[in-house]
Motif scaffolding. Structure first.
Motif, mmCIF file in Angstrom:
data_model
loop_
_atom_site.group_PDB
_atom_site.id
_atom_site.type_symbol
_atom_site.label_atom_id
_atom_site.label_comp_id
_atom_site.label_asym_id
_atom_site.label_seq_id
_atom_site.Cartn_x
_atom_site.Cartn_y
_atom_site.Cartn_z
ATOM 1 N N ALA A 141 -19.465 -13.086 -7.896
ATOM 2 C CA ALA A 141 -18.402 -12.955 -8.891
ATOM 3 C C ALA A 141 -18.314 -11.632 -8.967
ATOM 4 O O ALA A 141 -17.341 -11.104 -9.896
ATOM 5 N N ASP A 142 -19.063 -10.775 -8.512
ATOM 6 C CA ASP A 142 -19.033 -9.459 -8.470
ATOM 7 C C ASP A 142 -17.500 -8.658 -8.330
ATOM 8 O O ASP A 142 -17.176 -8.730 -7.110
ATOM 9 N N ARG A 143 -17.012 -8.096 -9.020
ATOM 10 C CA ARG A 143 -15.740 -7.462 -8.876
ATOM 11 C C ARG A 143 -15.756 -5.858 -8.868
ATOM 12 O O ARG A 143 -14.861 -5.046 -8.604
ATOM 13 N N ARG A 144 -16.890 -5.284 -8.559
ATOM 14 C CA ARG A 144 -17.255 -3.827 -8.428
ATOM 15 C C ARG A 144 -16.635 -3.282 -7.203
ATOM 16 O O ARG A 144 -16.800 -3.888 -6.172
ATOM 17 N N ILE A 145 -16.360 -1.932 -7.207
ATOM 18 C CA ILE A 145 -15.595 -1.348 -5.986
ATOM 19 C C ILE A 145 -16.611 -0.588 -5.682
ATOM 20 O O ILE A 145 -17.279 0.391 -6.575
ATOM 21 N N PRO A 146 -17.135 -0.464 -4.363
ATOM 22 C CA PRO A 146 -18.356 0.367 -4.074
ATOM 23 C C PRO A 146 -17.881 1.872 -4.206
ATOM 24 O O PRO A 146 -16.908 2.039 -3.598
ATOM 25 N N GLY A 147 -18.780 2.761 -4.443
ATOM 26 C CA GLY A 147 -18.636 4.044 -4.416
ATOM 27 C C GLY A 147 -19.466 4.905 -3.475
ATOM 28 O O GLY A 147 -19.389 6.060 -3.125
ATOM 29 N N ALA A 148 -20.396 4.108 -3.121
ATOM 30 C CA ALA A 148 -21.204 4.459 -2.025
ATOM 31 C C ALA A 148 -21.630 3.456 -0.786
ATOM 32 O O ALA A 148 -21.674 2.044 -1.192
ATOM 33 N N VAL A 149 -21.770 3.784 0.164
ATOM 34 C CA VAL A 149 -22.528 2.998 1.272
ATOM 35 C C VAL A 149 -23.811 3.431 1.741
ATOM 36 O O VAL A 149 -23.847 4.588 2.247
ATOM 37 N N VAL A 150 -24.664 2.577 1.851
ATOM 38 C CA VAL A 150 -26.020 3.120 2.352
ATOM 39 C C VAL A 150 -26.488 2.394 3.437
ATOM 40 O O VAL A 150 -26.440 1.030 3.559
ATOM 41 N N ALA A 151 -26.586 3.207 4.572
ATOM 42 C CA ALA A 151 -27.286 2.580 5.870
ATOM 43 C C ALA A 151 -28.469 2.692 6.099
ATOM 44 O O ALA A 151 -29.231 3.903 6.236
ATOM 45 N N VAL A 152 -29.312 1.328 5.824
ATOM 46 C CA VAL A 152 -30.798 1.255 6.139
ATOM 47 C C VAL A 152 -31.273 0.944 7.347
ATOM 48 O O VAL A 152 -30.631 0.014 7.788
ATOM 49 N N GLU A 153 -32.021 1.846 8.154
ATOM 50 C CA GLU A 153 -31.997 1.538 9.525
ATOM 51 C C GLU A 153 -33.681 1.298 9.796
ATOM 52 O O GLU A 153 -34.448 2.101 9.119
ATOM 53 N N ALA A 154 -34.140 0.563 10.563
ATOM 54 C CA ALA A 154 -35.578 0.100 10.830
ATOM 55 C C ALA A 154 -35.497 0.098 12.617
ATOM 56 O O ALA A 154 -34.645 -0.548 12.949
ATOM 57 N N GLU A 155 -36.458 0.760 13.162
ATOM 58 C CA GLU A 155 -36.616 0.358 14.360
ATOM 59 C C GLU A 155 -38.164 -0.149 14.738
ATOM 60 O O GLU A 155 -39.085 0.306 14.149
ATOM 61 N N PHE A 156 -38.111 -1.151 15.612
ATOM 62 C CA PHE A 156 -39.372 -1.815 15.631
ATOM 63 C C PHE A 156 -39.823 -1.317 16.963
ATOM 64 O O PHE A 156 -39.356 -0.716 17.850
ATOM 65 N N ASP A 157 -41.191 -1.676 17.494
ATOM 66 C CA ASP A 157 -41.841 -1.050 18.431
ATOM 67 C C ASP A 157 -41.828 -1.919 19.632
ATOM 68 O O ASP A 157 -42.542 -1.557 20.710
ATOM 69 N N GLY A 158 -40.753 -2.637 19.721
ATOM 70 C CA GLY A 158 -40.509 -3.344 20.994
ATOM 71 C C GLY A 158 -39.642 -4.381 20.614
ATOM 72 O O GLY A 158 -39.326 -4.799 19.590
ATOM 73 N N PRO A 159 -38.860 -5.042 21.696
ATOM 74 C CA PRO A 159 -38.024 -6.289 21.576
ATOM 75 C C PRO A 159 -38.636 -7.631 21.074
ATOM 76 O O PRO A 159 -39.663 -7.976 21.580
ATOM 77 N N ARG A 170 -26.862 7.900 3.092
ATOM 78 C CA ARG A 170 -25.949 7.574 2.057
ATOM 79 C C ARG A 170 -24.539 8.194 2.663
ATOM 80 O O ARG A 170 -24.448 9.212 3.102
ATOM 81 N N PHE A 171 -23.266 7.299 2.415
ATOM 82 C CA PHE A 171 -21.827 7.676 2.738
ATOM 83 C C PHE A 171 -21.347 7.366 1.548
ATOM 84 O O PHE A 171 -21.387 6.473 0.770
ATOM 85 N N THR A 172 -19.899 8.080 1.496
ATOM 86 C CA THR A 172 -18.780 7.783 0.731
ATOM 87 C C THR A 172 -17.770 7.184 1.433
ATOM 88 O O THR A 172 -17.518 7.610 2.711
ATOM 89 N N PRO A 173 -17.375 6.204 1.069
ATOM 90 C CA PRO A 173 -16.245 5.183 1.791
ATOM 91 C C PRO A 173 -14.976 6.162 2.283
ATOM 92 O O PRO A 173 -14.881 7.057 1.518
ATOM 93 N N GLY A 221 -20.803 11.023 5.483
ATOM 94 C CA GLY A 221 -21.997 11.232 5.349
ATOM 95 C C GLY A 221 -22.298 12.240 4.089
ATOM 96 O O GLY A 221 -21.747 13.324 4.041
ATOM 97 N N GLU A 222 -23.429 11.948 3.292
ATOM 98 C CA GLU A 222 -23.575 12.766 2.263
ATOM 99 C C GLU A 222 -24.310 14.100 2.773
ATOM 100 O O GLU A 222 -24.421 14.962 1.916
ATOM 101 N N ASP A 223 -24.775 13.919 4.182
ATOM 102 C CA ASP A 223 -25.133 15.170 4.489
ATOM 103 C C ASP A 223 -24.296 16.341 4.882
ATOM 104 O O ASP A 223 -24.507 17.521 5.219
#
Length: 264
Positions: free
Chosen positions: A139-157, A253-256, A80-82
């Motif tokens: 066709a993208d061959r770039r290597i990720p330098g960061a991983v981003v976790a985007v989370e959402a919680e809904f108000d019910g199932p 945001r996270f570093t691999p 984690g970047e934190d």
């Protein structure tokens, strides 16, 4: 008798359980076939020094043992970047495979990790399946330098509602003039997004997008654009942001770190 011994030795070699091996660039394959359950969890270890120590302890605990003889396909940990958290992302053939791992393999690994880094707080664990996603450009061959976790919680199932929200996000990406999802990378020189993989819980109460970026700086630059979040100020993005039923969300945001799979 000697021939029988040689035959037994060959059989033993052929059937020995594989060791865990590291995956290049700490990059799992979220879109691989055969995944029936994805487990995503967070550890809070407190400091950057303990993050590195815990990551090293995880890698040692896993690579020093045979890969668990259950349906575990991959296990990934990011930093984690934190300066305090670790993101765990694991792929399983099904929920039963995870339960077998917990019964037969988890405790000895966790005990070794906890001995190396005492006081780890295991914050949350959720079970997802991959709904939609992929590379922004095949066709993208770039290597990720960061991983981003985007989370959402809904108000019910409500799985149908959650799927509709993800569909809306992908439609907004596809129509965004600044991003032009699906266009060749050469035509999108200012966009650092590499891939996005949208995961949903079975009941549709939570969503997590596992997104790969060229760098943390590229993601920060996208967030600083004229729209809300990474999107432009378009009608499609306004619909996403005004979508009813979203209770909360966060972007981390996270570093691999390290990604493991069975050797073969």
């Amino acid at each position: 008798m000697a021939e029988q011994s040689r035959t037994t030795a060959r059989t033993t070699t052929r059937t020995a359980a594989p060791k865990a091996v590291t995956v290049p660039h700490a990059r799992p394959d979220p879109g691989r076939d055969g995944v029936g359950a994805v487990k995503i969890s967070t550890w809070d270890v407190g400091t950057p020094e303990r993050q590195r120590a815990a990551l090293a302890a995880v890698e040692t605990a896993w690579t020093s043992r045979a890969w668990p003889a259950v349906g575990l396909l991959s296990y990934t940990v990011h930093i984690g970047e934190d300066g305090r958290t670790l993101l765990h992302y694991s792929q399983w053939t099904d929920e039963e495979a995870y339960e077998r791992f917990c019964a037969d393999y988890r405790d000895e690994r966790n005990a070794e990790i906890d001995a190396a880094v005492p006081g780890i707080e295991r914050v949350a664990l959720y079970t997802y399946d991959l709904y939609r996603g992929g590379l922004s450009d095949p066709a993208d061959r770039r290597i990720p330098g960061a991983v981003v976790a985007v989370e959402a919680e809904f108000d019910g199932p409500d799985r149908e509602r959650a799927e509709a929200w993800v569909d809306g996000v992908l439609a907004a990406l596809a129509s965004d003039p600044a991003i032009r999802r699906g266009a060749p990378v050469a035509d999108r020189p200012h966009f650092g997004g590499i891939s996005g993989w949208f995961h949903l819980t079975a009941d549709g109460s939570r969503m997590l997008n596992y997104a790969e970026w060229e760098s943390a700086e590229a993601h920060a630059a996208a967030l600083a654009g004229p729209g809300e979040g990474i999107g432009s100020d378009t009608e499609e993005w306004r619909k996403v942001h005004a979508f009813p039923g979203i209770r909360s969300g966060q972007v981390r945001r996270f570093t691999p770190g390290v990604s493991l799979r069975p050797g073969g």
